[in-house]
Design a protein around this motif. Structure first.
Motif, PDB file in Angstrom:
ATOM      1  N   ASP A  25       0.814  -1.207   0.028  1.00 36.26           N
ATOM      2  CA  ASP A  25       0.011  -0.035  -0.222  1.00 36.26           C
ATOM      3  C   ASP A  25       0.925   1.246   0.124  1.00 36.26           C
ATOM      4  O   ASP A  25       2.281   1.067   0.260  1.00 36.26           O
ATOM      5  CB  ASP A  25      -1.117  -0.032   1.289  1.00 36.26           C
ATOM      6  N   THR A  26       0.162   2.341  -0.213  1.00 33.04           N
ATOM      7  CA  THR A  26       1.241   3.591  -0.323  1.00 33.04           C
ATOM      8  C   THR A  26       1.943   3.924   0.858  1.00 33.04           C
ATOM      9  O   THR A  26       3.006   4.416   0.891  1.00 33.04           O
ATOM     10  CB  THR A  26       0.004   4.800  -0.556  1.00 33.04           C
ATOM     11  N   ILE A  27       1.153   3.902   1.977  1.00 36.99           N
ATOM     12  CA  ILE A  27       1.852   4.178   3.620  1.00 36.99           C
ATOM     13  C   ILE A  27       3.337   3.323   3.785  1.00 36.99           C
ATOM     14  O   ILE A  27       4.190   3.801   3.925  1.00 36.99           O
ATOM     15  CB  ILE A  27       0.824   4.142   4.455  1.00 36.99           C
ATOM     16  N   SER A  28       2.821   1.883   3.412  1.00 39.40           N
ATOM     17  CA  SER A  28       3.948   0.972   3.382  1.00 39.40           C
ATOM     18  C   SER A  28       5.162   1.418   2.286  1.00 39.40           C
ATOM     19  O   SER A  28       6.227   1.176   2.890  1.00 39.40           O
ATOM     20  CB  SER A  28       3.619  -0.417   3.400  1.00 39.40           C
ATOM     21  N   ASP A  29       4.929   1.368   1.074  1.00 43.09           N
ATOM     22  CA  ASP A  29       5.794   2.035   0.286  1.00 43.09           C
ATOM     23  C   ASP A  29       6.730   3.144   0.556  1.00 43.09           C
ATOM     24  O   ASP A  29       7.902   3.012   0.337  1.00 43.09           O
ATOM     25  CB  ASP A  29       5.420   1.871  -0.945  1.00 43.09           C
ATOM     26  N   ASP A  30       5.804   4.083   1.063  1.00 40.09           N
ATOM     27  CA  ASP A  30       6.568   5.404   1.320  1.00 40.09           C
ATOM     28  C   ASP A  30       7.426   5.205   2.551  1.00 40.09           C
ATOM     29  O   ASP A  30       8.672   5.765   2.639  1.00 40.09           O
ATOM     30  CB  ASP A  30       5.649   6.561   1.691  1.00 40.09           C
ATOM     31  N   LEU A  31       7.203   4.205   3.405  1.00 40.31           N
ATOM     32  CA  LEU A  31       7.950   4.081   4.717  1.00 40.31           C
ATOM     33  C   LEU A  31       9.338   3.447   4.069  1.00 40.31           C
ATOM     34  O   LEU A  31      10.482   3.348   4.624  1.00 40.31           O
ATOM     35  CB  LEU A  31       7.374   3.359   5.640  1.00 40.31           C
ATOM     36  N   ILE A  32       9.146   2.279   3.113  1.00 38.82           N
ATOM     37  CA  ILE A  32      10.168   1.628   2.675  1.00 38.82           C
ATOM     38  C   ILE A  32      11.147   2.533   1.990  1.00 38.82           C
ATOM     39  O   ILE A  32      12.334   2.378   2.002  1.00 38.82           O
ATOM     40  CB  ILE A  32       9.633   0.435   1.717  1.00 38.82           C
ATOM     41  N   THR A  33      10.650   3.362   1.102  1.00 37.89           N
ATOM     42  CA  THR A  33      11.503   4.413   0.664  1.00 37.89           C
ATOM     43  C   THR A  33      12.557   5.227   1.390  1.00 37.89           C
ATOM     44  O   THR A  33      13.677   5.377   1.384  1.00 37.89           O
ATOM     45  CB  THR A  33      10.779   5.326  -0.414  1.00 37.89           C
ATOM     46  N   GLN A  34      11.784   5.466   2.605  1.00 34.65           N
ATOM     47  CA  GLN A  34      12.335   6.275   3.645  1.00 34.65           C
ATOM     48  C   GLN A  34      13.502   5.589   4.127  1.00 34.65           C
ATOM     49  O   GLN A  34      14.498   6.003   4.738  1.00 34.65           O
ATOM     50  CB  GLN A  34      11.349   6.816   4.722  1.00 34.65           C
ATOM     51  N   ILE A  35      13.210   4.361   4.717  1.00 33.69           N
ATOM     52  CA  ILE A  35      13.823   3.266   5.387  1.00 33.69           C
ATOM     53  C   ILE A  35      15.170   2.919   4.672  1.00 33.69           C
ATOM     54  O   ILE A  35      16.306   3.133   4.771  1.00 33.69           O
ATOM     55  CB  ILE A  35      13.299   2.119   5.683  1.00 33.69           C
ATOM     56  N   THR A  36      15.076   2.781   3.340  1.00 31.77           N
ATOM     57  CA  THR A  36      15.976   2.432   2.327  1.00 31.77           C
ATOM     58  C   THR A  36      17.254   3.582   2.323  1.00 31.77           C
ATOM     59  O   THR A  36      18.228   3.390   2.213  1.00 31.77           O
ATOM     60  CB  THR A  36      15.309   2.121   1.118  1.00 31.77           C
ATOM     61  N   ALA A  37      16.477   4.562   1.895  1.00 34.78           N
ATOM     62  CA  ALA A  37      17.430   5.920   1.552  1.00 34.78           C
ATOM     63  C   ALA A  37      18.167   6.233   2.999  1.00 34.78           C
ATOM     64  O   ALA A  37      19.337   6.621   2.828  1.00 34.78           O
ATOM     65  CB  ALA A  37      16.628   7.364   1.448  1.00 34.78           C
ATOM     66  N   SER A  38      17.525   6.242   3.938  1.00 36.55           N
ATOM     67  CA  SER A  38      18.311   6.596   5.382  1.00 36.55           C
ATOM     68  C   SER A  38      19.379   5.425   5.608  1.00 36.55           C
ATOM     69  O   SER A  38      20.546   5.792   6.210  1.00 36.55           O
ATOM     70  CB  SER A  38      17.399   6.540   6.387  1.00 36.55           C
ATOM     71  N   LEU A  39      19.046   4.221   5.461  1.00 36.55           N
ATOM     72  CA  LEU A  39      20.031   2.971   5.940  1.00 36.55           C
ATOM     73  C   LEU A  39      21.190   3.183   4.961  1.00 36.55           C
ATOM     74  O   LEU A  39      22.114   2.919   5.373  1.00 36.55           O
ATOM     75  CB  LEU A  39      19.341   1.745   5.923  1.00 36.55           C
ATOM     76  N   ASN A  40      20.799   3.380   3.725  1.00 34.12           N
ATOM     77  CA  ASN A  40      22.133   3.771   2.713  1.00 34.12           C
ATOM     78  C   ASN A  40      23.002   4.625   3.014  1.00 34.12           C
ATOM     79  O   ASN A  40      24.326   4.626   2.784  1.00 34.12           O
ATOM     80  CB  ASN A  40      21.438   3.864   1.383  1.00 34.12           C
ATOM     81  N   GLU A  41      22.423   5.932   3.780  1.00 42.22           N
ATOM     82  CA  GLU A  41      23.223   6.767   3.953  1.00 42.22           C
ATOM     83  C   GLU A  41      24.124   6.599   5.077  1.00 42.22           C
ATOM     84  O   GLU A  41      25.123   7.060   5.283  1.00 42.22           O
ATOM     85  CB  GLU A  41      22.322   8.196   4.053  1.00 42.22           C
ATOM     86  N   PHE A  42      23.557   5.683   6.087  1.00 39.67           N
ATOM     87  CA  PHE A  42      24.420   5.445   7.151  1.00 39.67           C
ATOM     88  C   PHE A  42      25.680   4.212   6.647  1.00 39.67           C
ATOM     89  O   PHE A  42      26.277   3.828   7.319  1.00 39.67           O
ATOM     90  CB  PHE A  42      23.532   4.502   8.177  1.00 39.67           C
TER      91      PHE A  42
END
Length: 265
Positions: free
Chosen positions: A10-27
């Motif tokens: 769903d939209t909420i889950s996919d948006d959170l996945i995008t946020q999680i992926t971008a942040s973890l990659n930055e770390f």
């Protein structure tokens, strides 16, 4: 550390996945959907169930953590507003591993089909797919315990005891108990046919064998998967040697989950 993500879609889950992926990659963490050390499930218990089956071949190397974007889930410790904290924990904090028992299900066939072994996180069920009664011998530790006649049987793990098993009147078991539970679905009890009529809890060293006594087509489920085969002869269930591993970054007691899900705050 290598991580993978799983979304309900769903939209909420996919948006959170995008946020999680971008942040973890930055770390400096690397996303690896093939061989992750941590799987981050965003959605509900069904999403984590699917993630478990996707990575059931590497349970010793992989831990799971869940973010629930709907109703409170038994396998999800985090809510969307806490994702920033979760990201920091995953990137910076060593996690505690919490292990839950699994159910091993071995399906044997009457023809020459090779037996198949499955793992279930919640439960396995057996029903007559033609709508008539299921008839089978229930053997425990190699001895016939009863001949069951009724709609079907549900064999659940302790963590799965809060799911279909509970709806059937089964007990809620703490996941620290390495056990399985057998619950009846509308058993037939009269002067001719008798069953124990109560859920049975078997310890880790006991095996349950369901031997079919008619030639009707049965339906076997492993969590959300369905197995249909006209020649199923028996289903063997026991506590699996494997366990699912959860990455726990903070306490979230099982009984607190039960209270919040079924009683409320």
């Amino acid at each position: 550390m290598k991580y993978a993500v799983a979304s309900r879609g769903d939209t909420i889950s996919d948006d959170l996945i995008t946020q999680i992926t971008a942040s973890l990659n930055e770390f400096g963490l690397s996303q690896d959907q093939e061989s992750p050390e941590v799987v981050i499930s965003v959605g509900g218990d069904g999403t984590l169930l699917q993630a478990f089956h996707d990575y059931s071949h590497r349970l010793e190397e992989t831990a799971f953590v869940g973010v629930h974007t709907g109703h409170l889930g038994f396998y999800a410790d985090w809510i969307p507003s806490e994702v920033d904290n979760l990201i920091i924990h995953i990137a910076k904090t060593p996690y505690q591993v919490v292990e839950y028992p699994l159910l091993e299900v071995v399906v044997r066939y009457g023809d020459e089909t090779k037996p198949k072994r499955y793992l279930a996180l919640n439960e396995s069920t057996i029903k007559n797919s033609e709508g008539s009664s299921l008839v089978c011998n229930v053997e425990i530790k190699g001895e016939v315990f009863e001949t069951f006649r009724g709609d079907g049987l549900c064999i659940s793990t302790p963590s799965g005891s809060t799911a279909y098993n509970k709806a059937l009147g089964g007990a809620i078991l703490h996941p620290s108990l390495a056990s399985l539970q057998i619950s009846e679905m509308a058993s037939i009890n009269n002067r001719v046919y008798r069953t124990v009529g109560s859920p049975l809890v078997l310890p880790q060293h006991h095996t349950c064998l369901l031997k079919l006594l008619d030639n009707t087509d049965v339906q076997v489920t492993i969590d959300h998967y369905t197995i249909n085969h006209e020649e199923i002869a028996s289903i063997q269930c026991r506590v699996a040697e494997e366990k699912i591993r959860f990455a726990r970054f903070r306490p979230f007691p099982f009984w607190k989950r039960v209270k919040e899900s079924f009683i409320g705050e």
